[in-house]
Design an enzyme around this catalytic site. Structure first.
Site, PDB file in Angstrom:
ATOM      1  N   GLY A 150      10.448 -32.375  34.806  1.00 29.75           N
ATOM      2  CA  GLY A 150      10.169 -31.002  35.221  1.00 29.75           C
ATOM      3  C   GLY A 150      11.400 -30.130  35.131  1.00 29.75           C
TER       4      GLY A 150
ATOM      5  CB  SER B  19      10.739 -26.273  30.148  1.00 29.61           C
ATOM      6  OG  SER B  19      11.679 -26.796  29.236  1.00 29.61           O
TER       7      SER B  19
ATOM      8  CB  SER C 143       6.118 -34.609  27.550  1.00 30.70           C
ATOM      9  OG  SER C 143       6.523 -33.613  26.644  1.00 30.70           O
TER      10      SER C 143
ATOM     11  CD  GLU D  48      15.992 -34.933  25.841  1.00 32.38           C
ATOM     12  OE1 GLU D  48      14.778 -34.934  25.584  1.00 32.38           O
ATOM     13  OE2 GLU D  48      16.544 -34.061  26.527  1.00 32.38           O
TER      14      GLU D  48
END
Length: 403
Positions: free
Chosen positions: A135, A137, A170, A253
Site C-alpha cells: 500500500g 501508491s 497488486s 525492488e
C-alpha cells in the site's frame, strides 16, 4: 501437485557453480509442463497451486537464498541468488504470486522490524502461508510518495487509527497483510513523519475494490482505510522511519528483485523464434532483413542487461551500497522488455486457428505479455523518475539547467 523437497543443498564455498547446477537439475525434474508457458500443456495455475509450487521451490533452496537461516532462509549470498535466478529465468514459469512478501515486505521487516515481527512474519512469507500486498501508491501520490495522504494517528491506548486510500494495489484481494505506508503529520511535511505498518487485511474498516486491467484480469485494486485501528505492534520501525524504509524497499525492488529478467527475456525470444519456425506460413517472417536486425538488437539489449545485473552483484558483494544502481537496472529492463513485447506481438498478431498449435500458444502468451508490459515503465517508479535519479545521483547533473 507434489514435488521433491527432500534435497541437500550444495556448498557454494566448495564449488561456485554447484548451486546453479542444483537449481537447473531440480527445475528439470520438478517443474511440470503445465507451468511452462512455451508448452502446449500450459495452463494458468490456481492460487493454491501456485502457493504449493512456490513453497516447494523454497524448500528446494530456490527462494529465500539470502535470508538468515533463523528466519527460514538459506543464509547464502547474492551470488547464489543470481545463480538460481538465471535458471528460474530460463524456464517460462508464471511470475510469483508471493513476490510482494518475498521481495518487499520481507526485506523491510528484516531491516526495521522487531525480533518478534521477524520471527512471526518472515518464515510465513517463505512458506507461502502469508500473502502480502503493498500500500504505497495513492490517487495523488504515485511515483511521488512525498504527496502521500493516508494518515495514521496514535490513540491514547497506543493503537493507531488509519484513514486514507491506496490504488494500483497488486493482489490486495488475496492478501493476508498489507505493507502500508502512512504519514503521521500533514502533506506539507513531505518526507518527514512517515510510518509503515504490517496491517492484517481482515481488519474492520478495510474495503477492497478490484480494478480490471487491460488484459481482463483483476490484478489491481483500490483499497480504502476507514477508521482502521491497528495495535502498536503492527508498526514497522519508528514514526519517522517510514520514508527511509520506503526508499530502501524501492532500491531493493529495483536492484536485486527478479534478477532473472534478462534470462527470461532470452527464453521468451527463443520461444518466439521456435513458434514462428513451427509454421511454414510464419517462418518466412524470419527471412526478412529488418526482422533479423531487430532480433539482433534485442539480443544485444538482453546481453547488456545481463552484464548490468552481474556487475551490480559484484559491486554489492564488494560492500558497495545499492544506491541508484537499482534505477539503472529498472530503466533498462522495463524499456527493453516493453519494446521487445511490442515486436513479439507484431510477429504473432497474424496467427490464426489454422496455424501450428505452438504458434497459437505463443499468440496467447505474447498477447498477455504485451498488454502487461505497457505498465512496466510505470510500476516500481516510472522511466521519468528513474532518469531523474540517474541524472542526479549517478551523473551528478544539476537539478536546473541554465539557458
Amino acid at each position: 501437485m507434489s514435488f521433491d523437497t527432500n534435497v541437500t543443498l550444495p556448498d557454494p564455498a566448495t564449488d561456485r557453480g554447484a548451486f546453479r547446477a542444483h537449481a537447473r537439475k531440480w527445475l528439470a525434474e520438478n517443474l511440470p509442463s503445465t507451468l511452462q508457458a512455451d508448452s502446449l500443456d500450459f495452463k494458468y495455475p490456481s492460487l493454491d497451486e501456485a502457493r504449493v509450487w512456490e513453497a516447494a521451490m523454497h524448500k528446494a533452496g530456490l527462494w529465500g537464498m539470502t535470508w538468515p537461516k533463523e528466519y527460514g532462509g538459506h543464509g547464502l549470498t547474492l551470488r547464489e541468488h543470481l545463480a538460481v535466478n538465471k535458471e528460474v529465468g530460463a524456464v517460462l514459469m508464471p511470475e510469483s504470486v508471493g513476490s510482494i512478501g518475498k521481495e518487499l515486505a520481507g526485506p523491510v521487516i528484516m531491516a526495521v522490524g522487531t525480533e518478534a515481527q521477524k520471527n512471526h512474519f518472515l518464515p510465513n512469507i517463505l512458506t507461502m502461508s502469508h500473502m502480502w500486498c503493498q500500500g504505497f501508491s495513492e490517487p495523488e501520490a504515485g511515483s511521488d510518495l512525498a504527496r502521500l495522504r493516508t494518515r495514521a494517528v496514535q490513540q491514547e491506548d497506543g493503537s493507531w487509527r488509519i484513514n486514507g486510500q491506496k490504488i494500483w494495489t497488486s493482489g490486495a484481494a488475496k492478501a493476508d497483510y498489507c505493507l502500508l505506508l502512512t504519514r503521521t503529520g500533514t502533506v506539507a511535511d513531505k518526507h518527514r513523519g512517515m510510518l509503515m505498518f504490517a496491517v492484517p487485511m481482515n481488519t474492520p474498516g478495510i474495503r477492497v475494490v478490484n480494478i480490471k486491467s487491460i488484459d481482463g484480469k483483476d490484478s489491481f485494486a483500490e483499497v480504502f482505510f476507514d477508521d482502521v485501528v491497528v495495535a502498536d505492534d503492527a508498526r514497522l520501525g519508528a514514526p519517522d522511519e517510514g520514508w527511509s524504509a520506503a526508499i530502501r524497499v524501492l532500491s531493493i525492488e529495483r536492484a536485486t528483485n527478479r534478477m532473472y529478467r534478462p534470462w527470461r527475456f532470452e527464453a521468451e525470444l527463443k520461444f518466439l523464434v521456435k513458434a514462428l519456425k513451427s509454421d511454414p506460413e510464419l517462418a518466412v517472417k524470419l527471412e526478412d532483413a529488418d526482422v533479423q536486425k531487430r532480433i539482433g538488437q534485442i539480443v544485444t539489449e538482453i546481453d547488456g542487461l545481463k552484464g548490468l545485473i552481474e556487475r551490480a552483484v559484484d559491486q554489492m558483494m564488494g560492500g558497495a551500497p545499492i544506491g541508484a544502481r537499482g534505477s539503472l537496472s529498472k530503466l533498462s529492463w522495463s524499456e527493453t522488455h516493453q519494446s521487445f513485447m511490442g515486436f513479439a506481438y507484431e510477429m504473432i498478431s497474424t496467427v490464426t486457428p489454422l496455424n501450428s498449435p505452438l504458434a497459437q500458444r505463443a499468440k496467447k502468451h505474447f498477447t498477455t505479455a504485451y498488454l502487461f508490459a505497457r505498465a512496466e515503465t510505470i510500476y516500481a517508479g516510472t522511466s521519468e523518475v528513474q532518469c531523474d535519479i540517474i541524472a542526479q545521483r549517478i551523473l551528478n547533473l544539476p537539478t536546473e539547467l541554465k539557458a
